[in-house]
Enzyme design. Structure first.
Site, PDB file in Angstrom:
ATOM      1  N   GLN A  58      -6.748  -4.625  -7.654  1.00 50.83           N
ATOM      2  CA  GLN A  58      -5.396  -4.303  -7.198  1.00 50.83           C
ATOM      3  C   GLN A  58      -4.820  -3.120  -7.983  1.00 50.83           C
ATOM      4  O   GLN A  58      -3.620  -3.051  -8.232  1.00 50.83           O
ATOM      5  CB  GLN A  58      -4.492  -5.526  -7.327  1.00 50.83           C
ATOM      6  N   SER A  59      -5.661  -2.176  -8.323  1.00 51.64           N
ATOM      7  CA  SER A  59      -5.230  -1.011  -9.105  1.00 51.64           C
ATOM      8  C   SER A  59      -4.200  -0.171  -8.354  1.00 51.64           C
ATOM      9  O   SER A  59      -4.475   0.337  -7.259  1.00 51.64           O
ATOM     10  CB  SER A  59      -6.442  -0.147  -9.446  1.00 51.64           C
ATOM     11  N   ASN A  60      -3.022  -0.015  -8.957  1.00 48.47           N
ATOM     12  CA  ASN A  60      -2.021   0.890  -8.392  1.00 48.47           C
ATOM     13  C   ASN A  60      -2.516   2.330  -8.428  1.00 48.47           C
ATOM     14  O   ASN A  60      -2.267   3.116  -7.512  1.00 48.47           O
ATOM     15  CB  ASN A  60      -0.711   0.793  -9.184  1.00 48.47           C
TER      16      ASN A  60
END
Length: 433
Positions: free
Chosen positions: A151-153
């Site tokens: 879920q890396s921004n």
């Protein structure tokens, strides 16, 4: 084809130079007058065409344009200085007072809304990517590689930025060994990444730990090179010395906002979450070099403070800043259970801040940082009393979607509306679209 004469042109001479021209030429040659017939146009040098060309020229917009970068005077000695920057964000982001509850005596907290930086809610990542993508384009890249958590921004922001500039994007995403062979789904950041067409390679946390981010990106880079592609690699979080310029530039922006506000407000402290190190390196070195002079406090959400002191030092050394990271930033541990993992108390805190102030914090970065700041204020009120604090909201809203199952039990305030039987009912009264 109609016969036309552009406004501002002078009468043609008796023996004009005649040629056939492309319509695009009509707006690019400012000092030429044109007389068009059905088959050709007469061209004659004419300085009076300047005004006509300006009138008919297509509008130019700063957003998504590449510009020459001129650093703040107080940072001009850093080396290397970027030569170009792409305008990818909506800046300046607002600053406003934040009415947090239970603050120490006479303490004021303000919020820098980098969660509103644009690029599909990409937060602090936009500022780094403005410099990184400019270098990628300058080097002739046709695709971008980067790496991060599932879920890396940062990965989502990079995927969007790449498509803005018509580049392909390849993401290496870390997930559990149970899920590494399965479709990663469409939750949160993954939905945006897949909508914009990013190529996703999944690796297990165990593979990531044993191989490392640099080696993993190099493996993919070599594969793409063998296929004739021209990849540009961006490190975890966009946090290298070049990306650090994003938050050096942010400090200049903060200074300008304070000046426009009359110069009556000055910040004693800047507080921010730390996940990869680039943001805190930029903020701290810029605050120390400029007349902003605020003490930077970072709350790390992974690894530990010693790791980030050393990592930030490497970034600063890469800029020949000649400063010690431990002198310009205070780093505290706020990772709790671990990166992207939350206790019920942390999620309750995120809910309470949203209910009381209207500000939605993400659970991975800013939520943990504010939680850590408020705990420190409660434990050490004398450290914060009477100070004016700027908290930098680095975004990450989409990360909340992965936490819905944990958050649902914490939320209420819903019910079926009670409509008394005496209320008149008639089919078709309420129009539904």
């Amino acid at each position: 084809m109609l016969c036309c004469k552009f406004l501002g042109s002078t009468p043609l001479s008796s023996s004009p130079i005649t040629t056939t021209i492309n319509s695009a030429k009509l707006f690019s040659d400012k000092k030429t007058s044109y007389h068009c017939t059905a088959t050709n146009c007469s061209i004659k040098p004419d300085v009076s065409m300047d005004s006509a060309a300006k009138t008919h020229a297509p509008p130019t917009f700063e957003f998504l344009s590449k510009k020459t970068y001129i650093p703040p005077s107080w940072a001009a000695h850093l080396n290397p200085v970027p030569s170009q920057i792409y305008s990818l964000g909506h800046f300046p982001t607002p600053i406003h007072k934040w009415n947090l509850p239970n603050l120490p005596k006479n303490t004021e907290v303000y919020l820098k809304r980098d969660d509103l930086s644009g690029m599909q809610l990409s937060g602090n990542k936009v500022r780094k990517l403005e410099f990184l993508m400019a270098e990628a384009v300058a080097e002739g890249a046709d695709c971008i590689i980067t790496i991060g958590g599932i879920q890396s921004n940062h990965c989502r922001a990079t995927a969007v930025a790449a498509k803005y500039l018509n580049l392909d994007c390849y993401l290496i995403l870390r997930t559990s060994k149970v899920l590494v062979d399965k479709d990663p789904g469409l939750t949160g950041n993954l939905l945006v990444e897949r909508l914009v067409g990013a190529h996703i390679d999944l690796v297990s946390k165990e593979e990531y730990a044993s191989v490392g981010a640099v080696a993993l990106t190099n493996i993919l880079k070599e594969k793409l090179l063998s296929e004739g592609r021209k990849p540009y690699v961006i490190p975890v979080g966009g946090s290298n010395s070049l990306g650090t310029w994003g938050y050096i530039e942010a400090v200049r922006e903060i200074q300008e906002q304070l000046q426009k506000n009359g110069g009556e407000l000055a910040f004693d402290d800047i507080v921010v979450a730390c996940g990869s190190g680039g943001t805190i390196a930029g903020l701290s070195v810029a605050s120390s070099l400029s007349n902003l002079g605020a003490k930077v406090h970072a709350y790390c959400v992974c690894d530990d403070p010693e790791y980030f002191y050393d990592y930030a030092q490497g970034l600063l050394d890469g800029l020949q800043a000649r400063v010690n990271s431990r002198d310009i930033v205070e780093i505290k541990n706020a990772k709790g259970l671990g990166y992207a993992m939350n206790t019920e108390e942390e999620l309750k805190f995120v809910r309470e801040i949203a209910e009381s102030t209207g500000i939605v914090l993400d659970p991975v970065y800013s939520g943990k940082a504010v939680y850590g700041m408020m705990k420190d204020m409660a434990a050490n009120p004398e450290k914060w009393e009477g100070r004016k604090v700027l908290f930098v909201h680095t975004g990450g809203l989409l990360g909340l979607f992965e936490k819905t199952e944990q958050i649902i039990p914490l939320l209420g305030k819903w019910r079926r509306m009670d409509i008394h039987e005496s209320v008149t009912r008639k089919e078709g009264t309420g129009k539904m679209f």
